[in-house]
Write an enzyme that holds these catalytic residues in place. Structure first.
Site, PDB file in Angstrom:
ATOM      1  N   HIS A  37       8.732 -26.429  -9.234  1.00 23.42           N
ATOM      2  CA  HIS A  37       9.683 -27.673  -8.271  1.00 23.42           C
ATOM      3  C   HIS A  37      10.612 -27.048  -7.926  1.00 23.42           C
ATOM      4  CE1 HIS A  37       7.802 -31.778  -8.615  1.00 23.42           C
ATOM      5  NE2 HIS A  37       6.998 -30.966  -9.238  1.00 23.42           N
ATOM      6  N   GLU A 105       3.927 -30.963  -2.054  1.00 21.08           N
ATOM      7  CA  GLU A 105       4.840 -32.168  -1.677  1.00 21.08           C
ATOM      8  C   GLU A 105       6.060 -31.674  -0.864  1.00 21.08           C
ATOM      9  OE1 GLU A 105       4.816 -30.968  -5.243  1.00 21.08           O
ATOM     10  OE2 GLU A 105       3.215 -31.851  -5.985  1.00 21.08           O
TER      11      GLU A 105
END
Length: 321
Positions: A37, A105
């Site tokens: 991330h 994402e």
């Protein structure tokens, strides 16, 4: 069936993640998952270290296999550089590395200012990226002029003895189809049997991994409080996880997730039976590997108790299946 530990880079510091990897090996876990991330899902989680630095550190304290779960090699970092990063990780881990990839994402991939495209475009870009990465892993000068990516006489010099497997994440039917067609294996965070069966049939039985989270705590109530504070976002439906662009948007959307919903969707607290029952569907569905990560500060107790009491029971269930 293998049982691994899920390292959450969204929630823990680099030092804590390295410690968890070492403890997981000592407790008897078989392998590691690690998330990739740029942002956490919310500010309460509060971390987002660079996964490729962490893999290097983990390789020096732990001999377990590592899978990225998952890296998006299409927006934030070029697939050419991703090919180099994954190859170096495979060398450091002496071949015990699986490159888990997905279509990404907006939370992590929009940071350069590109518009976030449709799922179809994201999957198309992922397919081209995987093709380019595999070409670069041949160790030759690579020229590529594709629809989305270009490489100009690029060559990866530091390579493992054999290319690492590429596992592809999939949730919807199109992503599962792509995983079956181009992946060496399949990754999901949903223990549902339906998509797994579809992948197995379309891929000819390639391996599949699933990862879930639990919240070990001194009581069920404490576990629910901790899980809801840190991971209410996991209860968001549909495509929100793919399209919301920042932690504050996830915080806003997560206000719609109730504490009762969090309690129903996770194993929380110190009851070993509850944890085994929660993980039973993933074992019975037929996955080849199950990874479990802990929410909150009691990860040492979770890892120790899982090693002593939960993993033996899960292995017994798997043997019976």
């Amino acid at each position: 069936m293998r049982f691994g530990y899920f390292l959450s880079t969204e929630e823990f510091t680099p030092a804590e993640l390295v410690e968890q990897a070492r403890l997981a090996e000592e407790a008897g876990f078989d392998a590691l998952w690690i998330s990739d991330h740029f942002h956490p899902w919310n500010d309460e989680q509060g971390e987002a270290p660079f996964v490729w630095s962490l893999i290097g550190a983990i390789s020096q304290v732990c001999s377990l296999p590592v899978t990225t779960a998952v890296t998006c090699p299409t927006y934030r970092i070029s697939p050419v550089v991703m090919a180099q990063a994954a190859a170096t990780s495979a060398v450091l881990l002496e071949g015990r590395f699986i490159f888990g990839v997905g279509s990404g994402e907006a939370l992590n991939e929009h940071i350069h200012g590109e518009a976030w495209p449709s799922a179809d475009v994201r999957l198309e870009r992922l397919e081209e990226a995987v093709e380019l990465i595999r070409e670069l892993w041949k160790g030759e000068f690579t020229n590529h002029q594709g629809k989305y990516y270009t490489s100009d006489t690029a060559r990866i010099y530091t390579l493992p003895d054999s290319p690492p497997p590429i596992y592809v994440s999939g949730f919807g039917p199109k992503a599962v189809d792509l995983a079956a067609r181009i992946g060496d294996g399949y990754i999901t965070t949903s223990p549902e049997a339906g998509p797994l069966k579809e992948f197995k049939e379309k891929s000819g039985g390639k391996p599949a991994q699933v990862g879930v989270k639990v919240c070990w705590a001194d009581s069920e109530e404490e576990g629910v409080e901790e899980a809801h504070r840190l991971w209410a976002n996991s209860g968001l439906p549909g495509e929100l996880a793919q399209v919301l662009p920042s932690p504050r948007h996830f915080e806003q959307a997560s206000e719609l997730v109730t504490k009762e919903s969090t309690a129903e969707s996770l194993a929380c607290g110190p009851d070993v039976d509850a944890h085994v029952d929660y993980l039973r569907p993933a074992v019975e569905a037929g996955f080849d590997e199950l990874y479990v990560g802990n929410i909150g500060r009691h990860y040492r107790d979770m890892i120790t108790t899982y090693g002593a009491e939960v993993l033996p029971r899960l292995r017994e269930l798997a043997a019976q299946r």
